[in-house]
Enzyme design. Structure first.
Site: not given
Ligand SMILES: Nc1ncnc2c1ncn2[C@@H]1O[C@H](COP(=O)(O)OP(=O)(O)OP(=O)(O)O)[C@@H](O)[C@H]1O
Ligand SMILES: [Mg+2]
Length: 223
Positions: A131
């Protein structure tokens, strides 16, 4: 401020797969990532799948550190609630940095090159991120204590779809996915994609993977 708006502000992201919440525990900012229940899936399949993805993501977020890739530190994994508690990285997404007109183009190119280098490290270890987008990379200011200079470092996140593979095809697909979103989101950033490829090759990424990308792309075009 109302109770509701306070609650709302804690959410970093509410996606189709997971919700991410910022919480303060024992004075420390942390991120709580919880995989959401998929109502359309049979609960007997959904629960173990979420558990497995949660454990896998936490394992990968930790594993890549030994290759020198920066990721948020994992504090706790709770497979039964599909939740990861991790370090809160106080940093914007690479997407916003690359779209920010106040940031110099040379710095943007350096970050693109750096991203290419990190992907080469993944592929050298047969890890397919699954991803790659500029939303899954954070840009953190990091002060070097020796020379007192502050530089931007990339923090990689979102390993929920990562897999291990020895296939060039899978590495090429990983890069094609990034290229698709990168060229759409950062269409005005001339040379950005070229710089990612340059960093990839400079850090041991293989030319044959880049070649394979054209094949993957033409297949997508004619599909
Ligand atoms: N450890 C972190 N610290 C600060 N911000 C974070 C962190 N992890 C994620 N984020 C914020 O949250 C957003 C979404 O996180 P992440 O990409 O892990 O989840 P997602 O895209 O919803 O997951 P998935 O693709 O598994 O559905 C990121 O783009 C970032 O802005
Ligand atoms: Mg993400």
């Amino acid at each position: 401020m109302t109770q509701t708006s306070e609650k709302k502000e804690q959410y970093l992201s509410i996606g189709a797969e997971a919700t991410l919440e910022k919480r303060k525990i024992l004075g420390k900012n942390i991120v709580v990532k919880t995989r959401v229940v998929k109502g359309y899936r049979n609960p007997l399949l959904d629960a173990p799948l979420r558990r497995e993805r949660t454990s896998h993501e936490a394992k990968m977020l930790h594993a890549v550190k030994k290759w020198g890739v920066t990721t948020p530190t994992i504090y706790l994994v709770e497979p039964h609630t599909s939740t990861i508690y991790m370090e809160y990285v106080d940093a914007p997404r690479l997407k916003h940095v690359l779209l920010d007109t106040k940031i110099k183009n040379t710095e943007k190119m350096r970050l693109c090159n750096e991203l290419g280098k990190i992907i080469a490290i993944f592929h050298k270890h047969h890890l397919i991120h699954g991803d790659l987008t500029t939303s899954n990379v954070l840009v953190r200011r990091n002060k070097n204590f020796k020379n007192k200079k502050t530089i931007n470092e990339l923090v990689m996140i979102d390993f929920g779809l990562s897999t291990y593979s020895h296939k060039i095809e899978d590495e090429a697909v990983d890069l094609v996915n990034l290229k698709k979103t990168f060229t759409a989101t950062h269409s005005t950033l001339n040379e950005g994609w070229g710089e990612i490829q340059k960093g990839y090759l400079e850090n041991g990424g293989e030319k044959k993977v880049l070649k394979q990308m054209s094949e993957v792309e033409s297949r997508i075009r004619y599909a």
